[in-house]
Design a protein around this motif. Structure first.
Motif, PDB file in Angstrom:
ATOM      1  N   ILE A   1      -5.315   2.522   8.185  1.00  0.00           N
ATOM      2  CA  ILE A   1      -5.248   3.247   6.917  1.00  0.00           C
ATOM      3  C   ILE A   1      -6.618   3.814   6.569  1.00  0.00           C
ATOM      4  O   ILE A   1      -7.620   3.095   6.532  1.00  0.00           O
ATOM      5  CB  ILE A   1      -4.775   2.332   5.767  1.00  0.00           C
ATOM      6  N   VAL A   2      -6.649   5.133   6.335  1.00  0.00           N
ATOM      7  CA  VAL A   2      -7.874   5.826   5.926  1.00  0.00           C
ATOM      8  C   VAL A   2      -7.726   6.211   4.454  1.00  0.00           C
ATOM      9  O   VAL A   2      -6.769   6.899   4.083  1.00  0.00           O
ATOM     10  CB  VAL A   2      -8.116   7.077   6.794  1.00  0.00           C
ATOM     11  N   THR A   3      -8.679   5.770   3.627  1.00  0.00           N
ATOM     12  CA  THR A   3      -8.594   6.012   2.183  1.00  0.00           C
ATOM     13  C   THR A   3      -9.820   6.757   1.681  1.00  0.00           C
ATOM     14  O   THR A   3     -10.953   6.418   2.022  1.00  0.00           O
ATOM     15  CB  THR A   3      -8.481   4.677   1.407  1.00  0.00           C
ATOM     16  N   ILE A   4      -9.556   7.806   0.880  1.00  0.00           N
ATOM     17  CA  ILE A   4     -10.603   8.501   0.131  1.00  0.00           C
ATOM     18  C   ILE A   4     -10.248   8.273  -1.329  1.00  0.00           C
ATOM     19  O   ILE A   4      -9.335   8.916  -1.855  1.00  0.00           O
ATOM     20  CB  ILE A   4     -10.649   9.996   0.475  1.00  0.00           C
ATOM     21  N   GLU A   5     -10.926   7.319  -1.936  1.00  0.00           N
ATOM     22  CA  GLU A   5     -10.560   6.845  -3.267  1.00  0.00           C
ATOM     23  C   GLU A   5     -10.392   7.999  -4.255  1.00  0.00           C
ATOM     24  O   GLU A   5     -11.271   8.829  -4.438  1.00  0.00           O
ATOM     25  CB  GLU A   5     -11.627   5.879  -3.787  1.00  0.00           C
ATOM     26  N   GLY A   6      -9.206   8.023  -4.892  1.00  0.00           N
ATOM     27  CA  GLY A   6      -8.911   9.043  -5.898  1.00  0.00           C
ATOM     28  C   GLY A   6      -8.313  10.308  -5.321  1.00  0.00           C
ATOM     29  O   GLY A   6      -7.897  11.201  -6.077  1.00  0.00           O
ATOM     30  N   TYR A   7      -8.235  10.405  -3.988  1.00  0.00           N
ATOM     31  CA  TYR A   7      -7.757  11.648  -3.374  1.00  0.00           C
ATOM     32  C   TYR A   7      -6.684  11.453  -2.313  1.00  0.00           C
ATOM     33  O   TYR A   7      -5.729  12.233  -2.244  1.00  0.00           O
ATOM     34  CB  TYR A   7      -8.939  12.430  -2.775  1.00  0.00           C
ATOM     35  N   ASP A   8      -6.819  10.431  -1.478  1.00  0.00           N
ATOM     36  CA  ASP A   8      -5.829  10.301  -0.407  1.00  0.00           C
ATOM     37  C   ASP A   8      -5.842   8.905   0.189  1.00  0.00           C
ATOM     38  O   ASP A   8      -6.874   8.226   0.216  1.00  0.00           O
ATOM     39  CB  ASP A   8      -6.090  11.325   0.707  1.00  0.00           C
TER      40      ASP A   8
ATOM     41  N   ILE B   1       0.839  -1.199   0.000  1.00  0.00           N
ATOM     42  CA  ILE B   1       0.000   0.000   0.000  1.00  0.00           C
ATOM     43  C   ILE B   1       0.877   1.254   0.000  1.00  0.00           C
ATOM     44  O   ILE B   1       1.807   1.381   0.803  1.00  0.00           O
ATOM     45  CB  ILE B   1      -0.929   0.032   1.237  1.00  0.00           C
ATOM     46  N   SER B   2       0.577   2.182  -0.906  1.00  0.00           N
ATOM     47  CA  SER B   2       1.263   3.475  -0.932  1.00  0.00           C
ATOM     48  C   SER B   2       0.421   4.470  -0.126  1.00  0.00           C
ATOM     49  O   SER B   2      -0.682   4.839  -0.536  1.00  0.00           O
ATOM     50  CB  SER B   2       1.422   3.955  -2.381  1.00  0.00           C
ATOM     51  N   TYR B   3       0.932   4.859   1.017  1.00  0.00           N
ATOM     52  CA  TYR B   3       0.145   5.731   1.888  1.00  0.00           C
ATOM     53  C   TYR B   3       1.033   6.823   2.493  1.00  0.00           C
ATOM     54  O   TYR B   3       2.251   6.680   2.579  1.00  0.00           O
ATOM     55  CB  TYR B   3      -0.519   4.926   3.008  1.00  0.00           C
ATOM     56  N   ARG B   4       0.379   7.922   2.916  1.00  0.00           N
ATOM     57  CA  ARG B   4       1.087   9.013   3.575  1.00  0.00           C
ATOM     58  C   ARG B   4       1.146   8.746   5.079  1.00  0.00           C
ATOM     59  O   ARG B   4       0.220   8.171   5.647  1.00  0.00           O
ATOM     60  CB  ARG B   4       0.370  10.353   3.363  1.00  0.00           C
TER      61      ARG B   4
ATOM     62  N   CYS C   1      -3.859   7.035   9.863  1.00  0.00           N
ATOM     63  CA  CYS C   1      -4.472   8.006  10.766  1.00  0.00           C
ATOM     64  C   CYS C   1      -5.308   7.284  11.809  1.00  0.00           C
ATOM     65  O   CYS C   1      -5.998   6.315  11.508  1.00  0.00           O
ATOM     66  CB  CYS C   1      -5.339   8.987   9.977  1.00  0.00           C
ATOM     67  N   CYS C   2      -5.273   7.802  13.058  1.00  0.00           N
ATOM     68  CA  CYS C   2      -6.005   7.166  14.150  1.00  0.00           C
ATOM     69  C   CYS C   2      -7.294   7.902  14.510  1.00  0.00           C
ATOM     70  O   CYS C   2      -8.063   7.424  15.340  1.00  0.00           O
ATOM     71  CB  CYS C   2      -5.112   7.095  15.391  1.00  0.00           C
ATOM     72  N   ALA C   3      -7.553   9.061  13.893  1.00  0.00           N
ATOM     73  CA  ALA C   3      -8.681   9.903  14.307  1.00  0.00           C
ATOM     74  C   ALA C   3      -9.991   9.495  13.639  1.00  0.00           C
ATOM     75  O   ALA C   3      -9.992   8.854  12.585  1.00  0.00           O
ATOM     76  CB  ALA C   3      -8.378  11.359  13.987  1.00  0.00           C
ATOM     77  N   PRO C   4     -11.132   9.855  14.230  1.00  0.00           N
ATOM     78  CA  PRO C   4     -12.436   9.613  13.594  1.00  0.00           C
ATOM     79  C   PRO C   4     -12.637  10.541  12.393  1.00  0.00           C
ATOM     80  O   PRO C   4     -12.159  11.677  12.386  1.00  0.00           O
ATOM     81  CB  PRO C   4     -13.443   9.952  14.699  1.00  0.00           C
TER      82      PRO C   4
ATOM     83  N   LYS D   1       3.019  10.927   8.662  1.00  0.00           N
ATOM     84  CA  LYS D   1       3.950  11.931   9.164  1.00  0.00           C
ATOM     85  C   LYS D   1       4.970  11.350  10.138  1.00  0.00           C
ATOM     86  O   LYS D   1       5.996  11.959  10.402  1.00  0.00           O
ATOM     87  CB  LYS D   1       3.166  13.070   9.854  1.00  0.00           C
ATOM     88  N   ILE D   2       4.670  10.191  10.715  1.00  0.00           N
ATOM     89  CA  ILE D   2       5.564   9.599  11.706  1.00  0.00           C
ATOM     90  C   ILE D   2       5.719   8.097  11.459  1.00  0.00           C
ATOM     91  O   ILE D   2       4.909   7.482  10.767  1.00  0.00           O
ATOM     92  CB  ILE D   2       5.031   9.804  13.147  1.00  0.00           C
ATOM     93  N   GLU D   3       6.769   7.537  12.048  1.00  0.00           N
ATOM     94  CA  GLU D   3       6.955   6.089  12.012  1.00  0.00           C
ATOM     95  C   GLU D   3       5.964   5.458  12.991  1.00  0.00           C
ATOM     96  O   GLU D   3       5.856   5.878  14.139  1.00  0.00           O
ATOM     97  CB  GLU D   3       8.377   5.727  12.415  1.00  0.00           C
ATOM     98  N   ILE D   4       5.235   4.444  12.548  1.00  0.00           N
ATOM     99  CA  ILE D   4       4.200   3.836  13.369  1.00  0.00           C
ATOM    100  C   ILE D   4       4.613   2.430  13.788  1.00  0.00           C
ATOM    101  O   ILE D   4       4.991   1.606  12.950  1.00  0.00           O
ATOM    102  CB  ILE D   4       2.856   3.777  12.606  1.00  0.00           C
ATOM    103  N   GLU D   5       4.535   2.185  15.091  1.00  0.00           N
ATOM    104  CA  GLU D   5       4.814   0.849  15.605  1.00  0.00           C
ATOM    105  C   GLU D   5       3.485   0.150  15.875  1.00  0.00           C
ATOM    106  O   GLU D   5       2.516   0.760  16.296  1.00  0.00           O
ATOM    107  CB  GLU D   5       5.636   0.935  16.894  1.00  0.00           C
ATOM    108  N   GLY D   6       3.434  -1.141  15.663  1.00  0.00           N
ATOM    109  CA  GLY D   6       2.201  -1.880  15.905  1.00  0.00           C
ATOM    110  C   GLY D   6       1.240  -1.771  14.731  1.00  0.00           C
ATOM    111  O   GLY D   6       1.616  -1.461  13.601  1.00  0.00           O
ATOM    112  N   GLN D   7      -0.050  -2.011  15.021  1.00  0.00           N
ATOM    113  CA  GLN D   7      -1.072  -2.018  13.985  1.00  0.00           C
ATOM    114  C   GLN D   7      -1.257  -0.634  13.359  1.00  0.00           C
ATOM    115  O   GLN D   7      -1.383   0.366  14.061  1.00  0.00           O
ATOM    116  CB  GLN D   7      -2.414  -2.463  14.585  1.00  0.00           C
ATOM    117  N   VAL D   8      -1.258  -0.589  12.032  1.00  0.00           N
ATOM    118  CA  VAL D   8      -1.452   0.665  11.300  1.00  0.00           C
ATOM    119  C   VAL D   8      -2.887   0.736  10.800  1.00  0.00           C
ATOM    120  O   VAL D   8      -3.421  -0.236  10.257  1.00  0.00           O
ATOM    121  CB  VAL D   8      -0.472   0.766  10.110  1.00  0.00           C
TER     122      VAL D   8
END
Length: 387
Positions: A182-189, A168-171, A193-196, A173-180
């Motif tokens: 992934i929030v996807t908005i198809e065609g845009y991003d 997966i190609s994803y953005r 991210c851990c936020a709602p 900002k920090i190195e993440i340890e443990g479960q990642v």
């Protein structure tokens, strides 16, 4: 560990749980529940607020995977409780955060810049990018971002394995340890991210990019989404209506009317300065008629450098020395003293000693401030320089 309900349903407003612990901390309590829909502070987003039963929750923090709800009142350990978050605030934050994903994804795609800083404040949202963006760039990104809103795209959330994550190609900002996550908005991003977030982009309503400024070698972009953008529009519309009424012009003519008003103001200011200079020249001629080579003036209606201008004009009329005092407060004066043939620096030393003066200058002119009465200052100067 507390079960994080906000990961499964970002639109959950109420939930049932059991109080695991309640610890006293200074003047508040740290409450741990078996499960929670309260999002803790993190990722540039401030914490949810709300209530647990009738007890207000004013902050939520996560430490080493444990979520602490901050309250002013204790809750009984083992008690079954019901939590309720402040939904209007939560939804507003989800609008901003999801809008940030779209804008950051578009900027990364168009310019290759990374979002290196995100802050969701109580009034606006800022994003920092490690590259230059013009206002025209921002307008184009804003238009495309709102196109994403109108498409009402589903927000997809997945928890990939380490093997799946490699594909997966994803953005991030920090190195993440443990479960990642992934929030996807198809065609845009596509971003870790851990936020709602909202469930569909249409819930964002509108995305407004209101400012861009240079910041730490890149730019800081200010954004308003959803109801925040609507409130901002209403405020600016109200201000524009008021200005258009005051200027008696149509709303779409306010800018040109203000420019014209500013030009008129500058002309009046210039005329006022010329008139004042003429008045000062006239005053200098009049006071120069006094006997003696020293002139001491106390003025209350001069501004800025006008006291120096008046002093120079008096000297140009042939007087050897001129002192001008401008009253600033009760028994407090700004002063300037000049001479064409005398070194006046000794007066600055004397004013410091006798009148708590501050200042100094060159042999031909000194300036500063003093404290005293007009009578005291005048008497002292006359003793030092005579007439």
């Amino acid at each position: 560990m507390t079960e994080k309900l906000f990961y499964y349903d970002s639109h959950m407003t109420e939930f049932a749980a059991t109080v695991q612990s309640c610890q006293k901390e200074k003047d508040y309590y740290k409450v741990v529940l078996t499960r929670t829909a309260f999002f803790p502070e993190g990722g540039g987003q401030y914490a949810d607020t709300g209530r647990i039963d009738d007890v207000p929750v004013f902050d939520v923090q996560e430490v080493d995977g444990e979520i602490y709800h901050m309250t002013k009142e204790p809750l009984l350990e083992g008690k079954e409780v019901r939590g309720k978050i402040d939904w209007d605030i939560r939804f507003m934050k989800m609008q901003q955060h999801t809008g940030e994903h779209i804008v950051s994804g578009l900027i990364h795609e168009a310019f290759g810049y990374n979002n290196v800083g995100f802050h969701l404040g109580s009034e606006d949202c800022t994003m920092d990018f490690n590259g230059e963006l013009s206002k025209e760039d921002l307008r184009k990104i804003e238009w495309k971002a709102n196109e994403a809103v109108t498409k009402n795209i589903d927000i997809q959330v997945i928890y990939p394995s380490k093997e799946e994550l490699k594909e997966i190609s994803y953005r991030s900002k920090i190195e993440i340890e443990g479960q990642v996550r992934i929030v996807t908005i198809e065609g845009y991003d596509c971003c870790a991210c851990c936020a709602p977030h909202v469930k569909k982009t249409g819930e964002i309503g509108i995305i407004r990019l209101t400012n861009v400024q240079r910041y730490k070698g890149g730019v800081r972009v200010t954004m308003l989404c959803g109801f925040r953008a609507l409130l901002d529009y209403r405020m600016k519309e109200e201000q524009t209506k008021k200005v258009s009424t005051l200027l008696c012009v149509k709303e779409n003519e306010v800018s040109s009317a203000v420019e014209k008003l500013k030009e008129e103001q500058n002309l009046l200011k210039q005329k006022g300065m010329e008139t004042q200079k003429q008045l000062l020249a006239y005053k200098a001629k009049e006071v120069a008629k006094e006997n003696g080579n020293a002139i001491i003036l106390f003025e209350s209606d001069l501004e800025g450098d006008e006291i120096r201008t008046l002093m120079n004009l008096v000297l140009m009329e042939g007087k050897e020395i001129c002192a001008v005092f401008q009253k600033t407060e009760e028994q407090t004066y700004r002063y300037v003293i000049g001479s064409k043939g005398m070194d006046v620096r000794f007066l600055a030393s004397g004013l410091k000693e006798w009148f708590d003066g501050r200042g100094g200058g060159k042999p031909e002119m000194i300036q500063g401030s003093v404290s005293g009465t007009e009578e005291q200052l005048k008497a002292w100067l006359l003793e030092k320089i005579g007439r």
